[in-house]
Scaffold this motif. Structure first.
Motif, short mmCIF file in Angstrom:
data_model
loop_
_atom_site.label_atom_id
_atom_site.label_comp_id
_atom_site.label_asym_id
_atom_site.label_seq_id
_atom_site.Cartn_x
_atom_site.Cartn_y
_atom_site.Cartn_z
N GLN A 34 0.84 -1.20 0.00
CA GLN A 34 0.00 0.00 0.00
C GLN A 34 0.87 1.25 0.00
O GLN A 34 0.55 2.23 -0.66
N LEU A 83 -5.07 2.28 -3.38
CA LEU A 83 -5.38 0.92 -2.94
C LEU A 83 -4.87 -0.08 -3.98
O LEU A 83 -5.31 -0.06 -5.13
N THR A 85 -4.79 -3.35 -6.09
CA THR A 85 -5.97 -4.09 -6.55
C THR A 85 -6.18 -5.40 -5.80
O THR A 85 -7.30 -5.89 -5.74
N HIS A 86 -5.14 -5.95 -5.20
CA HIS A 86 -5.30 -7.21 -4.48
C HIS A 86 -5.86 -7.02 -3.07
O HIS A 86 -6.25 -7.98 -2.42
N LEU A 89 -11.62 -4.01 -0.21
CA LEU A 89 -12.16 -2.70 0.13
C LEU A 89 -13.51 -2.89 0.79
O LEU A 89 -14.34 -3.64 0.30
N LEU A 106 -10.81 7.38 -5.00
CA LEU A 106 -10.23 6.06 -4.78
C LEU A 106 -9.34 5.80 -5.98
O LEU A 106 -9.76 5.99 -7.12
N CYS A 107 -8.11 5.38 -5.74
CA CYS A 107 -7.20 5.08 -6.85
C CYS A 107 -6.79 3.62 -6.76
O CYS A 107 -6.04 3.24 -5.85
N ALA A 108 -7.30 2.80 -7.68
CA ALA A 108 -6.89 1.40 -7.76
C ALA A 108 -5.55 1.34 -8.47
O ALA A 108 -5.37 1.92 -9.54
N ALA A 110 -2.85 -1.19 -10.05
CA ALA A 110 -2.60 -2.55 -10.53
C ALA A 110 -1.12 -2.90 -10.38
O ALA A 110 -0.27 -2.03 -10.20
N TYR A 117 -8.64 6.04 -11.32
CA TYR A 117 -9.25 6.91 -10.31
C TYR A 117 -10.77 6.82 -10.38
O TYR A 117 -11.34 6.80 -11.46
N GLN A 118 -11.40 6.80 -9.21
CA GLN A 118 -12.87 6.80 -9.13
C GLN A 118 -13.28 7.80 -8.05
O GLN A 118 -12.83 7.68 -6.91
#
Length: 149
Positions: A34, A83, A85-86, A89, A106-108, A110, A117-118
């Motif tokens: 993280q 965050l 992806t593994h 959440l 929220l930023c996934a 990979a 980004y969401q």
């Protein structure tokens, strides 16, 4: 072995010696993946997207590094939750970040360093209408209904 390749082997990974990464490590977050994700997002926000006043803070409840910054000068501060992806959440973790009082992204992150980004909101938000040269032509397609037998 050439001198250039010998120097490359002796040189430390630039990420590990970067001041922002060192600051994130000093927050003592247990999940190193993280922390690495937070650094990648930090670099994207500050170097690529040119955000202003990007800083890192620790969320003791979630044991994560959060980023705060302004999309442009004078814009409101936003919290970014990097965050991997593994990592799972939960609604509770989103709620924790939203309760800080700033808009949240929220930023996934990979494993290949792709960032997605969401924008997260407190409740439902009506989407903005589409932009562009759209025009209602007044034509509607009518479908014939089958007769019930």
């Amino acid at each position: 072995m050439s001198e250039a390749s010998h120097r490359a082997e002796d040189a430390p990974n630039w990420i590990l010696v970067h001041p922002a990464y060192q600051q994130m490590k000093s927050l003592e977050v247990e999940d190193s993946a993280q922390v690495h994700a937070a650094f990648l997002v930090y670099m994207d926000l500050s170097e690529v997207r040119q955000w202003k006043e990007v800083s890192c803070v620790k969320s003791p409840e979630l044991q994560v590094v959060l980023l705060e910054g302004r999309e442009k000068e004078g814009a409101p501060i936003q919290t970014v939750f990097p965050l991997p992806t593994h990592r799972p959440l939960s609604h509770q973790s989103i709620r924790h970040v939203l309760d800080r009082g700033f808009p949240m992204l929220l930023c996934a992150v990979a494993s290949d360093s792709t960032l997605v980004y969401q924008r997260m909101t407190d409740g439902l938000v009506t989407p903005d209408p589409p932009t562009g040269p759209f025009q209602d032509m007044g034509r509607r397609q009518h479908r014939k209904r089958r007769k019930q037998q």
